[in-house]
Design an enzyme around this catalytic site. Structure first.
Site, mmCIF file in Angstrom:
data_model
loop_
_atom_site.group_PDB
_atom_site.id
_atom_site.type_symbol
_atom_site.label_atom_id
_atom_site.label_comp_id
_atom_site.label_asym_id
_atom_site.label_seq_id
_atom_site.Cartn_x
_atom_site.Cartn_y
_atom_site.Cartn_z
ATOM 1 N N PHE A 190 0.856 -1.188 0.000
ATOM 2 C CA PHE A 190 0.000 0.000 0.000
ATOM 3 C C PHE A 190 0.895 1.243 0.000
ATOM 4 O O PHE A 190 1.974 1.228 0.604
ATOM 5 C CB PHE A 190 -0.897 -0.039 1.250
ATOM 6 C CG PHE A 190 -1.953 1.019 1.296
ATOM 7 C CD1 PHE A 190 -3.118 0.878 0.569
ATOM 8 C CD2 PHE A 190 -1.788 2.152 2.085
ATOM 9 C CE1 PHE A 190 -4.109 1.861 0.620
ATOM 10 C CE2 PHE A 190 -2.760 3.131 2.136
ATOM 11 C CZ PHE A 190 -3.925 2.994 1.403
ATOM 12 N N SER A 192 1.377 3.991 1.519
ATOM 13 C CA SER A 192 1.943 4.587 2.728
ATOM 14 C C SER A 192 2.865 3.647 3.499
ATOM 15 O O SER A 192 3.467 4.057 4.499
ATOM 16 C CB SER A 192 0.818 5.054 3.661
ATOM 17 O OG SER A 192 0.041 3.951 4.090
ATOM 18 N N LYS A 193 2.994 2.404 3.050
ATOM 19 C CA LYS A 193 3.895 1.475 3.739
ATOM 20 C C LYS A 193 5.353 1.876 3.502
ATOM 21 O O LYS A 193 5.672 2.620 2.575
ATOM 22 C CB LYS A 193 3.670 0.042 3.246
ATOM 23 C CG LYS A 193 2.246 -0.471 3.395
ATOM 24 C CD LYS A 193 1.737 -0.414 4.815
ATOM 25 C CE LYS A 193 0.331 -1.024 4.920
ATOM 26 N NZ LYS A 193 -0.263 -0.808 6.258
ATOM 27 N N ASN A 194 6.236 1.339 4.315
ATOM 28 C CA ASN A 194 7.657 1.670 4.165
ATOM 29 C C ASN A 194 8.169 1.321 2.775
ATOM 30 O O ASN A 194 9.000 2.026 2.215
ATOM 31 C CB ASN A 194 8.477 0.948 5.229
ATOM 32 C CG ASN A 194 8.211 1.506 6.616
ATOM 33 O OD1 ASN A 194 7.087 1.858 6.940
ATOM 34 N ND2 ASN A 194 9.237 1.606 7.441
ATOM 35 N N LEU A 195 7.688 0.214 2.223
ATOM 36 C CA LEU A 195 7.920 -0.120 0.817
ATOM 37 C C LEU A 195 6.555 -0.112 0.145
ATOM 38 O O LEU A 195 5.799 -1.071 0.217
ATOM 39 C CB LEU A 195 8.583 -1.493 0.677
ATOM 40 C CG LEU A 195 8.841 -1.968 -0.757
ATOM 41 C CD1 LEU A 195 9.726 -0.985 -1.519
ATOM 42 C CD2 LEU A 195 9.455 -3.362 -0.774
#
Length: 379
Positions: A190, A192-195
């Protein structure tokens, strides 16, 4: 503050690597292999290499990854799966969709993870799985969880959606990446995830070759060979365009973690001695990649604190305002208020401050100034 403060600054993150991203995207578009193109295969190899894991299977999103993992492990309707009461709904949603029974467990008040000291008491002869959620960017106590799982012969599915790049630290000092310590790991890409990609995406990680083949088949309509369907499956895939983005961004993931950790360290040093706010606790068995910087606000002042920040242009988020066992959709399982007191209290107390890879020093200084103002003034 003239500049609008962002919880997550995806625009400036993109602009910093725009040339790499654009080149990768144009290449994917020019090749016109929009489904399962070479960028997907390249990203799978990158994902395996980064996580030092033998097998990676991509899919449509993190929720699908959890469902495919449980299908691949052969869970049957009526089986019980132990899951924290304090987590995002997707972790529990797939359990219910598959006709499994969610067996809720409370979490620890400091690290917000599944309370492994209660774990053994939750296991019955119907238990087939445990889902530790690596909440907010930090691993659960996997050695404790794996030991109990091994004792009772149950599978461990790591929900790593918020902790890609975090490392579990064993008692002897060696490390493994989140998502590679249990039976199988799942993650989300998604935005906004870190990746994160530019839409939806997900993956599963495992060192079990047979399980990897099974989940790959399930994600592809239950077929290994086209039009030969060995099992009931789903249609869940990471598209080529998203893979093209991820294959660039994974090369920056360690850099992103360091940036988030620097922001978290500044929050820590600035807020640690303020009465009424508790900063995130670091477990000694995990690194922390800070998908969120989540604090606790004492004395039922969380909502007033959130409103105070909002008035001053500082966004914040509450992850999560209602524990899963008290959600209307899960009332059928017979849980009541008071069953999981830690989770219920956290839902009243937690709040996440802005944290991202592009945080400017002057922006963070302003946020800290406003946080301090709330606790030093009368509100």
């Amino acid at each position: 503050m003239n500049e609008k403060i962002q919880m997550v600054d995806l625009k400036n993150q993109y602009l910093r690597i725009k040339e790499e991203i654009d080149q990768s995207l144009l290449s994917a578009v020019a090749e016109t292999a929009y489904i399962n193109g070479p960028q997907v295969k390249a990203f799978i190899e990158s994902l395996k290499s980064f996580n030092r894991v033998q097998h990676a299977v991509t899919c449509g999103n993190g929720t699908d990854a959890l469902q495919i993992a449980m299908m691949g492990l052969g869970f049957k309707p009526g089986d019980e799966v132990i899951v924290p009461a304090f987590t995002y709904i997707a972790t529990v949603e797939v359990i219910a969709l598959l006709g499994l029974i969610p067996k809720f467990i409370d979490v620890r008040p400091d690290t917000f993870e599944l309370d492994y000291e209660q774990l053994e008491s939750k296991i019955t002869d119907k238990t087939v799985g445990i889902v530790p959620v690596h909440l907010f960017g930090q691993c659960s106590n996997m050695e404790a969880i794996n030991a109990i799982a091994a004792k009772y012969g149950v599978s461990v599915i790591e929900d790593t959606a918020q902790a890609m790049g975090a490392e579990y630290i064993y008692a002897d000092g060696h490390k493994q990446f989140a998502g590679t310590v249990g039976t199988i790991g799942t993650t989300s890409f998604f935005p906004s995830k870190n990746l994160g990609c530019f839409g939806d995406g997900g993956a599963l990680l495992t060192n079990d070759e047979t399980l990897a083949q099974r989940v790959h088949m399930i994600a592809n309509h239950g077929q290994r060979q086209k039009y030969h369907h060995e099992s009931i499956g789903v249609n869940s895939r990471l598209d080529t365009v998203q893979a093209a983005i991820l294959n660039v961004k994974i090369n920056h993931l360690h850099e992103y973690a360091r940036a988030r950790q620097a922001v978290a360290a500044k929050y820590d040093s600035s807020l640690d001695d303020i009465k009424g706010i508790s900063i995130p606790v670091r477990a000694n068995y995990s690194t922390h990649v800070f998908n969120q910087y989540t604090c606790k606000i004492a004395n039922n002042r969380r909502d007033a604190f959130k409103a105070f920040l909002q008035e001053r242009g500082v966004p914040s988020m509450v992850y999560y305002p209602i524990p899963v066992h008290l959600q209307q959709a899960y009332g059928q399982y017979g849980y009541n208020e008071g069953d999981f007191p830690v989770s219920e209290q956290l839902c009243r107390d937690v709040i996440s401050l802005p944290i991202h890879t592009e945080m400017k020093e002057e922006i963070q200084d302003y946020i800290i100034e406003q946080v301090k103002a709330f606790f030093t003034d009368e509100h």
